[in-house]
Write a protein that holds these residues in place. Sequence first.
Motif, PDB file in Angstrom:
ATOM      1  N   ASN A   1       0.852  -1.183   0.000  1.00 34.39           N
ATOM      2  CA  ASN A   1       0.000   0.000   0.000  1.00 34.39           C
ATOM      3  C   ASN A   1       0.893   1.240   0.000  1.00 34.39           C
ATOM      4  N   LYS A   2       0.721   2.099  -1.006  1.00 30.81           N
ATOM      5  CA  LYS A   2       1.635   3.240  -1.149  1.00 30.81           C
ATOM      6  C   LYS A   2       1.530   4.220   0.023  1.00 30.81           C
ATOM      7  N   ILE A   3       0.364   4.258   0.660  1.00 30.49           N
ATOM      8  CA  ILE A   3       0.197   5.142   1.822  1.00 30.49           C
ATOM      9  C   ILE A   3       1.055   4.620   2.978  1.00 30.49           C
TER      10      ILE A   3
ATOM     11  N   SER B   1      12.142  10.935   1.051  1.00 29.77           N
ATOM     12  CA  SER B   1      11.141  10.669   0.028  1.00 29.77           C
ATOM     13  C   SER B   1      10.325  11.953  -0.083  1.00 29.77           C
ATOM     14  N   ALA B   2       9.753  12.243  -1.260  1.00 34.68           N
ATOM     15  CA  ALA B   2       9.075  13.529  -1.477  1.00 34.68           C
ATOM     16  C   ALA B   2       7.999  13.777  -0.411  1.00 34.68           C
ATOM     17  N   ARG B   3       7.874  15.044   0.005  1.00 34.55           N
ATOM     18  CA  ARG B   3       6.873  15.448   1.001  1.00 34.55           C
ATOM     19  C   ARG B   3       5.476  15.047   0.508  1.00 34.55           C
TER      20      ARG B   3
ATOM     21  N   ALA C   1       2.102  18.326  -8.100  1.00 37.51           N
ATOM     22  CA  ALA C   1       2.167  17.113  -7.292  1.00 37.51           C
ATOM     23  C   ALA C   1       1.890  15.864  -8.131  1.00 37.51           C
ATOM     24  N   VAL C   2       2.147  14.731  -7.519  1.00 34.49           N
ATOM     25  CA  VAL C   2       1.865  13.451  -8.150  1.00 34.49           C
ATOM     26  C   VAL C   2       0.891  12.719  -7.237  1.00 34.49           C
ATOM     27  N   HIS C   3      -0.212  12.258  -7.810  1.00 33.43           N
ATOM     28  CA  HIS C   3      -1.236  11.575  -7.021  1.00 33.43           C
ATOM     29  C   HIS C   3      -1.115  10.079  -7.280  1.00 33.43           C
TER      30      HIS C   3
ATOM     31  N   TYR D   1      -0.324   0.027 -11.028  1.00 36.63           N
ATOM     32  CA  TYR D   1       0.786  -0.787 -11.533  1.00 36.63           C
ATOM     33  C   TYR D   1       1.222  -0.221 -12.880  1.00 36.63           C
ATOM     34  N   ASP D   2       2.530  -0.241 -13.151  1.00 34.35           N
ATOM     35  CA  ASP D   2       3.067   0.217 -14.431  1.00 34.35           C
ATOM     36  C   ASP D   2       2.545   1.600 -14.835  1.00 34.35           C
ATOM     37  N   GLY D   3       2.571   2.529 -13.895  1.00 36.98           N
ATOM     38  CA  GLY D   3       2.198   3.900 -14.200  1.00 36.98           C
ATOM     39  C   GLY D   3       0.694   4.148 -14.220  1.00 36.98           C
TER      40      GLY D   3
ATOM     41  N   GLN E   1       4.762  15.808  -3.488  1.00 36.77           N
ATOM     42  CA  GLN E   1       5.384  16.849  -4.268  1.00 36.77           C
ATOM     43  C   GLN E   1       6.098  16.238  -5.465  1.00 36.77           C
ATOM     44  N   LYS E   2       5.989  16.925  -6.606  1.00 36.45           N
ATOM     45  CA  LYS E   2       6.685  16.457  -7.799  1.00 36.45           C
ATOM     46  C   LYS E   2       8.170  16.786  -7.639  1.00 36.45           C
ATOM     47  N   VAL E   3       9.003  15.785  -7.856  1.00 33.99           N
ATOM     48  CA  VAL E   3      10.448  16.000  -7.769  1.00 33.99           C
ATOM     49  C   VAL E   3      10.932  16.515  -9.125  1.00 33.99           C
TER      50      VAL E   3
ATOM     51  N   LEU F   1       3.994   6.712 -22.926  1.00 31.06           N
ATOM     52  CA  LEU F   1       3.469   5.450 -22.386  1.00 31.06           C
ATOM     53  C   LEU F   1       3.701   5.330 -20.891  1.00 31.06           C
ATOM     54  N   ASN F   2       4.553   6.204 -20.326  1.00 33.49           N
ATOM     55  CA  ASN F   2       4.950   6.084 -18.930  1.00 33.49           C
ATOM     56  C   ASN F   2       5.585   4.715 -18.660  1.00 33.49           C
ATOM     57  N   LEU F   3       6.256   4.176 -19.686  1.00 36.66           N
ATOM     58  CA  LEU F   3       6.929   2.883 -19.534  1.00 36.66           C
ATOM     59  C   LEU F   3       8.422   3.096 -19.815  1.00 36.66           C
TER      60      LEU F   3
ATOM     61  N   LEU G   1      14.620   5.212  -7.090  1.00 38.19           N
ATOM     62  CA  LEU G   1      14.908   6.536  -6.527  1.00 38.19           C
ATOM     63  C   LEU G   1      14.965   7.591  -7.621  1.00 38.19           C
ATOM     64  N   PHE G   2      14.863   8.856  -7.194  1.00 39.97           N
ATOM     65  CA  PHE G   2      15.084   9.997  -8.088  1.00 39.97           C
ATOM     66  C   PHE G   2      16.337  10.722  -7.631  1.00 39.97           C
ATOM     67  N   ILE G   3      17.133  11.206  -8.590  1.00 43.48           N
ATOM     68  CA  ILE G   3      18.158  12.198  -8.280  1.00 43.48           C
ATOM     69  C   ILE G   3      17.621  13.506  -8.845  1.00 43.48           C
TER      70      ILE G   3
ATOM     71  N   VAL H   1      13.722   8.609  -2.382  1.00 48.20           N
ATOM     72  CA  VAL H   1      13.167   7.289  -2.716  1.00 48.20           C
ATOM     73  C   VAL H   1      11.816   7.495  -3.378  1.00 48.20           C
ATOM     74  N   ASN H   2      11.582   6.824  -4.505  1.00 48.35           N
ATOM     75  CA  ASN H   2      10.254   6.824  -5.114  1.00 48.35           C
ATOM     76  C   ASN H   2       9.442   5.680  -4.527  1.00 48.35           C
ATOM     77  N   GLU H   3       9.853   4.459  -4.781  1.00 47.70           N
ATOM     78  CA  GLU H   3       9.125   3.323  -4.213  1.00 47.70           C
ATOM     79  C   GLU H   3      10.020   2.099  -4.194  1.00 47.70           C
ATOM     80  N   THR H   4       9.544   1.071  -3.489  1.00 52.83           N
ATOM     81  CA  THR H   4      10.315  -0.164  -3.363  1.00 52.83           C
ATOM     82  C   THR H   4       9.457  -1.325  -3.834  1.00 52.83           C
TER      83      THR H   4
HETATM   84  P1  ADP Z   1       4.378   2.634 -10.683  1.00 51.01           P
HETATM   85  O1  ADP Z   1       4.273   1.953  -9.370  1.00 51.01           O
HETATM   86  O2  ADP Z   1       3.136   2.569 -11.484  1.00 51.01           O
HETATM   87  O3  ADP Z   1       5.624   2.276 -11.437  1.00 51.01           O
HETATM   88  P2  ADP Z   1       5.641   5.104  -9.772  1.00 51.01           P
HETATM   89  O4  ADP Z   1       5.342   5.509  -8.385  1.00 51.01           O
HETATM   90  O5  ADP Z   1       6.981   4.483  -9.994  1.00 51.01           O
HETATM   91  O6  ADP Z   1       4.460   4.185 -10.327  1.00 51.01           O
HETATM   92  O7  ADP Z   1       5.497   6.339 -10.728  1.00 51.01           O
HETATM   93  C1  ADP Z   1       5.567   6.245 -12.143  1.00 51.01           C
HETATM   94  C2  ADP Z   1       6.382   7.392 -12.688  1.00 51.01           C
HETATM   95  O8  ADP Z   1       5.808   8.649 -12.315  1.00 51.01           O
HETATM   96  C3  ADP Z   1       7.809   7.428 -12.152  1.00 51.01           C
HETATM   97  O9  ADP Z   1       8.646   6.565 -12.842  1.00 51.01           O
HETATM   98  C4  ADP Z   1       8.141   8.906 -12.361  1.00 51.01           C
HETATM   99  O10 ADP Z   1       8.521   9.146 -13.690  1.00 51.01           O
HETATM  100  C5  ADP Z   1       6.831   9.606 -12.078  1.00 51.01           C
HETATM  101  N1  ADP Z   1       6.796  10.045 -10.663  1.00 51.01           N
HETATM  102  C6  ADP Z   1       6.354   9.332  -9.596  1.00 51.01           C
HETATM  103  N2  ADP Z   1       6.489  10.023  -8.455  1.00 51.01           N
HETATM  104  C7  ADP Z   1       7.032  11.215  -8.790  1.00 51.01           C
HETATM  105  C8  ADP Z   1       7.418  12.389  -8.047  1.00 51.01           C
HETATM  106  N3  ADP Z   1       7.239  12.490  -6.733  1.00 51.01           N
HETATM  107  N4  ADP Z   1       7.961  13.404  -8.741  1.00 51.01           N
HETATM  108  C9  ADP Z   1       8.123  13.341 -10.076  1.00 51.01           C
HETATM  109  N5  ADP Z   1       7.775  12.284 -10.829  1.00 51.01           N
HETATM  110  C10 ADP Z   1       7.229  11.223 -10.208  1.00 51.01           C
END
Ligand code: ADP
Length: 372
Positions: free
Chosen positions: A99-101, A114-116, A135-137, A144-146, A170-172, A204-206, A245-247, A255-258
Motif C-alpha cells: 500500500n503506497k500510503i 522521500s518527497a513530502r 504534485a503526483v497523485h 501498476y506500471d504507471g 510533491q513532484k520531484v 506510455l509512462n513505460l 529513486l530519483f536524483i 526514494v520513489n518506491e520499493t
Molecule cells: P508505478 O508503481 O506505477 O511504477 P511510480 O510511483 O513508480 O508508479 O510512478 C511512475 C512514474 O511517475 C515514475 O517513474 C516517475 O517518472 C513519475 N513520478 C512518480 N512520483 C514522482 C514524483 N514524486 N515526482 C516526479 N515524478 C514522479
Amino acid sequence: MKVGILGGGQLGRMLLQAAANYTVETYVLENDQYCPSAHLCHHFTKGDITDYDTVYNFGKQLDAITLEIESVNVDALDQLEKEGVKIFPTPAAIRIIKNKIVQKQFYKDFGIPSARFKITNNKNEVASHQDLFPAVHKIGEGGYDGKGVQIINSLEDLDKAFDAPSVLEQKVDIQKEIALIVAMDSKGATAIYPVSEMMINPSLNLLDYQISPALIPEKVLWVVEAIAIKLVKALNSPGLFAVELFIDKNNEVWVNETAPRVHNSGHHTIEANHSSQFDMLWRIMLGYPLGNTTPILPAAIINIIGEDNFSGDAVYEGLEEVLKIDNAFVHLYGKKQTKPGRKMGHVTILHNSYQDLTHKANKVKQLLKVKA
Ligand code: ADP
C-alpha cells in the motif's frame, strides 16, 4: 526443498530459469494457465493469488514462498508464516510495500528521504493541499506500471485525481530515475547491485531503455547506496528488494518506491553480473551464501513492447537482425498475444563503451517490432 511462486508472469519465468541450477522443486500459483511460467515449473496450480483459501492451500504444502507481484493475499501468508512456511520477503514487509500510503509513512517514520506528501481519502481532499502542487497523485492500492499515478499541476487537473485513498506527493524536479537491487539473507547480511538508470518514454509512462551501472557522481552513488541499505534493514526481512529513486537537479536523492521482489531494473544481471538477481533470490531462499554482484560489463536493457495498432498472435519483426548483434541477448516471455504497450520481452546488450551501448539500444528499438 519445495518453493512456491505467487504469480506466473515473466518475472516468475526468469526465476524458474535460474532455479534449474539448484536442487529445488518449484510450484507456481497463477490464474492464467497459459502464463509465461506454466510449463517451466514442476507443479502448476491454477488459482487466484488474491484469494485467502487459494493461497493458504497452495502454501501449506511448501517449505518457502516468494512472489513476483505485490497484489497477493497477505493474510494467508501471515497464517502460513505462523505455521512455519518461510515467506520471502516476510508478510510484514509485503504489507508495508503493498500500500503506497503505508509505504510513504514507513519512509517518514524511518527518516528515509522521500518527497513530502499528504494522504487524501477522496478527490475533494486534493484541493486542500495546494502547497504540494505541482504534485503526483498515487493510488494507495491497485496501481501498476504507471496506471495508478496522475500528475496534478493545478486545480484544473483535479478531475484526474483518484477518488480513493491515495498519496499526494510533491513532484520531484527529476534529473535521473534510478533503481538499485538490494539482497538480504536470513542472517541480515546484504549485497547490493550496481545502480541502473532508467530512460522513460513519457507518452506510455513505460521504461524506454535502461543502462547499468548508471553514470552518476561517486558522492551521489554513496548516498544512494546508504539510503537503499538503510531502507532494506528497516524492512527487516530477508529477500530481494528493488529500490527506485530519483536524483533531482540539485543532486539530492529521494526514494520513489520499493518492490519486494525481483524487478525489471535487474533483468540485465542475468548476463551482466556474476550472480543474477534471480540466482541471488534462490541463494537466499535455499540458505546459501549471497552471490557476487560485480558487473562483468556495462549493460543496456531494451523492453520489447507491443506496437500500437496491433492486437492478436504476436509476430516478431527484425528478430534475426537483432540476434546478429554481438552481445545482444534476446528474452521473449512466451506470451502468445500482443497488444499495444504490452511487455513481450527484453533485450540485454553488453559492451564496455557506453556510447556503443546507447547506439545499439537505439538500433534494437528501431529493428525489433511486435506486430500481429
Ligand atoms: P508505478 O508503481 O506505477 O511504477 P511510480 O510511483 O513508480 O508508479 O510512478 C511512475 C512514474 O511517475 C515514475 O517513474 C516517475 O517518472 C513519475 N513520478 C512518480 N512520483 C514522482 C514524483 N514524486 N515526482 C516526479 N515524478 C514522479
